[in-house]
Design a protein around this motif. Sequence first.
Motif, PDB file in Angstrom:
ATOM      1  N   ALA A 334      -5.884  32.116 -27.089  1.00 56.65           N
ATOM      2  CA  ALA A 334      -6.872  33.128 -26.714  1.00 56.65           C
ATOM      3  C   ALA A 334      -6.507  34.475 -27.311  1.00 56.65           C
ATOM      4  N   ARG A 335      -5.234  34.846 -27.261  1.00 61.01           N
ATOM      5  CA  ARG A 335      -4.815  36.134 -27.820  1.00 61.01           C
ATOM      6  C   ARG A 335      -4.976  36.145 -29.350  1.00 61.01           C
ATOM      7  N   HIS A 336      -4.519  35.090 -30.008  1.00 59.51           N
ATOM      8  CA  HIS A 336      -4.581  35.060 -31.464  1.00 59.51           C
ATOM      9  C   HIS A 336      -6.018  35.019 -31.976  1.00 59.51           C
ATOM     10  N   ASN A 337      -6.927  34.519 -31.173  1.00 60.63           N
ATOM     11  CA  ASN A 337      -8.327  34.437 -31.595  1.00 60.63           C
ATOM     12  C   ASN A 337      -9.116  35.699 -31.286  1.00 60.63           C
ATOM     13  N   ALA A 338      -8.435  36.736 -30.782  1.00 58.77           N
ATOM     14  CA  ALA A 338      -9.154  37.948 -30.392  1.00 58.77           C
ATOM     15  C   ALA A 338      -9.881  38.565 -31.581  1.00 58.77           C
TER      16      ALA A 338
END
Length: 475
Positions: A334-338
């Motif tokens: 989720a963080r890397h796809n921000a």
Amino acid sequence: MHTPLTSDHLLPEIHPRAVPPALLKALKTRFGGQFSTAQALREQHGRDESAFSVPPPDAVVFAESTLDVSDAVKLAAQYKAPVIAFGVGSSLEGHLLAVQGGISIDMSRMSQVLSIHAEDLTVTVQPGVTRKALNEAVKSTGLFFPIDPGADATIGGMAATRASGTNAVRYGTMRENVLALEVVTASGEVIRTGTRAKKSSAGYDLTRLMVGSEGTLGIMTEITTRLYPLPEAVMAAIVSFDSLLDAVNTTIQIIQLGVPIARCELLDANTVRIVNAYAKLNLREGAMLLMEFHGSPAGVQEQVALVQAIADEHHGHAFEWAKTPEERTRLWTARHNAYFAGVQSVPGCRAITTDACVPISRLADALLDSVAQAQASGIAYFMVGHVGDGNFHMGYLIDPTKPEERDTAERLNTQLVQRALKLGGTCTGEHGVGLHKMGFLTDETGAGAVAMMRAIKQALDPDNILNPGKIFHYN
């Protein structure tokens, strides 16, 4: 100080140099099928994740060895033609754009892990090895490579831009982790810098000079970097806050108390909403810290207890702990796809990104005002931060057909950078200068320092063939 740019001044200075047919013929003779002037390939190698649009390079060489790189540079040097190293094209500041034309040298086929010295915690790789491939190659040794900028970037590209990412708060950046290099110079000579030893006092530190030089001083063909033991225990957590200030103050206190946290990432409420929509998640839509702890089981539990107590003091709630690899992957995906979530939240947009970094004690001053200004502007944005080391990113999402939106984004970016510099910070914590930050370099370092950089460039690349037009203007 650097003043905000308007849309009339946002395009990079494009000064194409003629690439003579004799050079193209010589490259075709030397490289055969590893050479191409096909339009599609040229366009692929003339674009990164920045918002700049620039004509593509004149040709592409697919290097498969150090000798290939050396020969390509030697041929280009004969005709004083630009050469630009290309990894996977994930840079954000226009680093690989052919603003003066020339030859793109694609390093992706140089993807071998050359040697693993597990007993010394080091590994030597070719520049086209990606960080995920490197970790796959070393996992059987019980070691890992911690630098994680989000994108599956190449080690060569990461070294060239002095990248860092989510683990930098504990493991440092590429600056701290690259020990030695093999480099092709502007004349095509192959040199080596550094050793596998942990430290050295031998002469000028050419390794650190090359790391972060963005391909303007040499092209890296081998990189020796540190590895680290896989932690015995790993735990990840998310905690939500009603206010961004509470989340930032929690981060500041964690760092000031010396908690050896491995990752500490911040998303504001707007970004959590965007990520939820993109990844089909149901995270609480408030300011959020994503954290990870490494160490022994007892050590991790001690870190977790202390951080939870700090977060409680600042009204943190909705803790969610992730102990299994699958749970941790869900959170960090989720963080890397921000970034991609942000871009897809506004169809057809381009992202203008920032990466200011400030001393941890000034994080609230820098970050809160930047978010408030973005909200007041009415422009779409997302905000994420490697806040454990004072680094945060604003992504301004603009319609590329509307100059007024780009003007607004660049005004916000300029205000953000000026604020960071006043607080003792930097215009770029990890992306590098490339094209986009060139106007801020003198503001940050001073004219004397930039003049010294130009002198180094002149000494090492007198014909200005190595990735020209980046970092600072040079004739």
